[in-house]
Design an enzyme around this catalytic site. Structure first.
Site, PDB file in Angstrom:
ATOM      1  N   ASP A  93     -59.092  50.546  16.974  1.00 34.80           N
ATOM      2  CA  ASP A  93     -58.887  49.149  17.359  1.00 34.80           C
ATOM      3  C   ASP A  93     -59.445  48.911  18.756  1.00 34.80           C
ATOM      4  O   ASP A  93     -59.478  47.779  19.226  1.00 34.80           O
ATOM      5  CB  ASP A  93     -57.388  48.808  17.345  1.00 34.80           C
ATOM      6  N   ASP A 143     -56.174  48.671   5.053  1.00 31.32           N
ATOM      7  CA  ASP A 143     -55.471  49.015   6.286  1.00 31.32           C
ATOM      8  C   ASP A 143     -54.113  49.641   5.972  1.00 31.32           C
ATOM      9  O   ASP A 143     -53.595  49.537   4.853  1.00 31.32           O
ATOM     10  CB  ASP A 143     -55.289  47.721   7.102  1.00 31.32           C
TER      11      ASP A 143
HETATM   12  C1  GLA Z   1     -54.815  46.708  12.319  1.00 32.03           C
HETATM   13  C2  GLA Z   1     -56.301  46.983  12.194  1.00 32.03           C
HETATM   14  C3  GLA Z   1     -57.077  45.859  12.815  1.00 32.03           C
HETATM   15  C4  GLA Z   1     -56.717  44.568  12.132  1.00 32.03           C
HETATM   16  C5  GLA Z   1     -55.218  44.322  12.205  1.00 32.03           C
HETATM   17  C6  GLA Z   1     -54.807  43.130  11.395  1.00 32.03           C
HETATM   18  O1  GLA Z   1     -54.398  46.774  13.633  1.00 32.03           O
HETATM   19  O2  GLA Z   1     -56.617  48.203  12.772  1.00 32.03           O
HETATM   20  O3  GLA Z   1     -58.456  46.091  12.723  1.00 32.03           O
HETATM   21  O4  GLA Z   1     -57.145  44.595  10.795  1.00 32.03           O
HETATM   22  O5  GLA Z   1     -54.497  45.460  11.742  1.00 32.03           O
HETATM   23  O6  GLA Z   1     -53.454  42.931  11.403  1.00 32.03           O
END
Ligand code: GLA
Length: 766
Positions: free
Chosen positions: A530, A470
């Site tokens: 997300d 990420d």
């Molecule tokens: C980001 C990612 C999510 C998750 C969060 C965790 O927003 O896109 O899928 O992994 O971080 O903090």
């Protein structure tokens, strides 16, 4: 096929042809880029300029055809009678400098040349061509590389300085001039709103698709289509351009007075500045270009084939992707080993194949204010460490996956306390934060080593088979520095994953902020957004589908009502949309009711039986309007159609499904779906002999334990009927429930399996 004859280059593949001719003044005339043509067509495709145009400047006095601005050219710089956008800009002693590049040589290379600076390139070209251009004074050399693939061409450029220092402020990967008027279609939106398609007419005012966020960004994905006016999914001339790059990008298009559209694509030149001393060079990323005369779907087919065949790591190009259970949306930062193992057990019973622990397992990470940068396990949550958790998960027969955010650093972390200088600050300015964090400076070798050692060690120790990588903040670096960061990132990714090809890397950047071909060279799939609301995902996944195959698009079933839209959607809709990507589940399994449990099990069985077509089948957008979306995927064995509704209206008319299949007779059958009893409210009286209070206990209990069967559609017909469109049974109209109607409301959906008559048997997992 490649031929170089009398200073003319002819390249053709299954999708497009390219003809470049060196003209009398050593310029590269772009005779053709588009629909496949014959080598002998070079002469007839060459423009025939008239006798000058009013106030035009001529490159060669006396030759009225030598005005560069009037010609279709390949990579033509400004300053010598071409006034269109320049793909290269230089300064010498602080002043704009025109090099006047002229043809020097052209050859088909025996072996493709590798990147000089660590950029990822498309792999295994059928052939590679190198065109060399030299400045009039001879000190600067431009190399244009053209790699040939079955359905695409890749262009990149290298500038080498053999003289006094020059400052490079722009070096595009390619610049082409094609005749015609086009729409430019681009994809973007932002966080939780990725890949929404928008269209702009390209006229003489330049249309630009760019990012300055430090990454390719969800706001403006680097992929761009140029389509002839009136193009549809099935017809029209469509060019696709996509950079193999994850940093600041820019692709622009502009029509000239002669009706030539110039497309320039590469690293974003905004704030870009790089001094090249004698002996220095600069290399651009590759831009992949394809063309189809069969509309947007044709362009997508070419791009998908190119991505699967030459971009994603070879190990994963054709390998089934596991169905993941991810802990994030269900548990957030709040978990213990016991809770996770219990969730993993439930996920395994449902049929999931890999358990992924998301954020929150390291340092003092109980929310997003602390811990990034540290790799020591949070022993309060996981006393046995990642290794023991992984062992327990793997003992259940699941793969184990882990989330990392290696590029970020919280000031509240042990790493920051030890190495504040590893974080990126802006000299003389106050730090600015995104999600409470700074970025580590990946230009520093020790930082890269630190990440490679820690991530690599944990992967090996805990036998991790899946990594979610990420990155959750925008960068403050600009220009060439932002590019150097991306080179650092590529080095880190290569050192970790090229030596562990079996580890499935899913990239993520607050969802789809780095959904690009650069990242796909290291990991075959990316977390698309997300936003897991299936209605939102229709636009997001459809937007990505133009350039990226389904196996690149990670898509999870999450809880309803949805965390971002508060929209309630049926579990069927959530699955049916996710099934047209790499399926996963991301909701708290302790909160699902027994009937949902059964529905999910059936979904996963269905997905496994049709995984080949769903992940790797060729993808087609059949319909997409305000109310309905239809997608088709096709493998050699079968075809699947997804039919999705947004808001429906009363008294709906007949509904038709359409599919493109090879000639033959087919059976069509919809996936068996069940419906929530409680979703019918007062209309339950249509279904049950006795009347119940729709808000009472009986209905509540029934809702948790019993689901009603929705009508199943079956038909047998020819490929011709399917192509013309066949009617399916009506939607609910308020007059009763029977096996002749689909009792669906807003956000209802179906998946249809279409099989050739002779191999009617439901597919088993290959
Ligand atoms: C980001 C990612 C999510 C998750 C969060 C965790 O927003 O896109 O899928 O992994 O971080 O903090």
């Amino acid at each position: 096929m490649v031929t170089i004859k009398e200073n003319t280059l002819f390249v053709t593949n299954e999708a497009l042809s390219l003809i470049i001719k060196v003209n009398a003044y050593g310029r590269l005339e772009l005779v053709h880029l588009g629909r496949p043509v014959d080598e002998g067509d070079a002469q007839s495709l060459t423009v025939q300029p008239a006798l000058g145009w009013g106030n035009s400047v001529l490159y060669e006095e006396g030759d009225t055809a030598s005005c560069l601005e009037r010609l279709p050219l390949f990579y033509s710089e400004q300053g010598r009678s071409d006034y269109r956008e320049s793909p290269i800009e230089l300064l010498k002693d602080g002043k704009p400098f025109t090099a006047d590049f002229k043809f020097f040589g052209m050859e088909e290379l025996e072996r493709a040349e590798k990147s000089l600076s660590g950029l990822p390139f498309a792999q295994d070209p059928l052939s590679e061509i190198k065109i060399t251009m030299k400045s009039v004074a001879g000190e600067l050399t431009l190399y244009h590389y053209i790699s040939v693939f079955e359905t695409a061409l890749c262009f990149r450029t290298v500038l080498e300085n053999g003289g006094d220092a020059v400052t490079l402020t722009k070096l595009a990967s390619c610049s082409v001039d094609v005749p015609g008027t086009y729409n430019m279609d681009t994809f973007g939106g932002g966080w939780i709103a990725e890949a929404h398609r928008s269209t702009a007419l390209v006229e003489q005012a330049r249309v630009v698709n760019e990012s300055a966020y430090g990454f390719s960004s969800a706001v403006r994905n680097p992929a761009v289509m140029l389509s002839s006016l009136g193009s549809t999914e099935e017809s029209g001339n469509v060019y696709g351009f996509n950079l193999i790059y994850s940093g600041n990008h820019c692709t622009s298009a502009q029509r000239s007075p002669q009706g030539l559209t110039r497309v320039v694509s590469g690293i974003n030149p905004d704030s870009f500045s790089k001094v090249l001393e004698n002996g220095d060079f600069f290399e651009t990323p590759e831009v992949a270009v394809t063309f189809s005369a069969d509309g947007f779907n044709g362009m997508s087919r070419n791009m998908h084939r190119f991505v699967l065949g030459h971009i994603v790591p070879r190990y994963w190009a054709d390998r089934s992707r596991p169905i993941v259970y991810n802990s994030w949306e269900g548990s957030g930062f709040d978990f213990t080993e016991g809770k996770l193992v219990s969730l993993a057990r439930k996920a395994q019973v449902l049929g999931c194949e890999t358990f992924v622990l998301d954020d929150g397992w390291f340092g003092a990470r109980n929310d997003d204010h602390a811990g990034l940068g540290d790799y020591n396990v949070n022993r309060k949550k996981l006393p046995g460490g990642i290794k023991r958790l992984s062992e327990k998960v793997r003992a259940l027969g699941l793969g184990f996956g882990l989330w990392f955010e290696p590029e970020g650093i919280n000031p509240d972390s042990d790493l920051y306390r030890k190495h504040p200088e590893w974080a990126m600050h802006q000299e003389g300015l106050k730090d600015i934060y995104g999600r409470n964090q700074l970025l580590l400076d990946l230009r520093i070798p020790e930082v890269r080593d630190y990440i490679v050692e820690n991530v690599g060690r944990i992967i090996d120790e805990a036998e991790i088979s899946f990594v979610k990588w990420d990155m959750n903040r925008q960068s403050s670096l600009r220009g060439a520095e932002a590019h150097e960061y991306i080179l650092g990132l590529y080095e880190v990714l290569g050192r970790i994953f090229k030596v562990r090809p079996h580890v499935l890397l899913e990239s993520c950047s607050s969802g789809g902020n780095r959904f690009d071909l650069g990242m796909f060279c290291f990991g075959p799939q990316a977390w698309a957004s997300d936003d897991t609301d299936p209605v939102e995902r229709l636009d997001i996944q459809q937007g990505f589908s133009y350039f990226y195959p389904q196996s690149c698009i990670s898509a999870h079933v999450s809880a309803s009502p949805h965390a971002q839209t508060l929209r309630s959607t049926p579990v069927n809709m959530r699955f049916n949309v996710s099934a047209f990507g790499v399926l996963g589940y991301e909701l708290n399994l302790n909160y699902i009711v027994p009937t949902e449990d059964k529905a999910i099990k059936e979904q996963i069985e269905f997905y496994k039986a049709h995984r080949r077509a769903l992940q790797f089948g060729s993808f087609r957008r059949i319909k997409s309007d305000e109310g309905t979306v239809i997608w088709q995927v096709s493998s050699e064995k079968e075809h699947l159609l997804g039919l999705f509704h947004r808001l429906i209206h009363a008294a709906p008319g007949y509904e038709y499904i359409k599919a493109f299949v090879p000639e033959g007779t087919y059976t069509v059958k919809s996936r068996v779906q069940t419906l929530r009893v409680g979703s019918f409210g007062p209309l339950l009286k249509h279904v049950t002999p006795v009347e119940f209070n729709p808000n009472g206990r009986v209905v509540d209990i029934a809702d948790k334990n019993y689901r009603m069967e929705d009508a199943v559609f079956t038909a047998e017909c020819s490929s011709k009927a399917l192509e013309s469109g066949i009617p399916i049974m009506n939607l609910f109209t308020g007059t009763g429930y029977s096996d002749k109607i689909r009792a669906q409301k807003d956000f209802g959906s179906n998946v249809f399996v279409i099989k050739r008559k002779k191999d009617k048997q439901e597919g088993k997992e290959e």
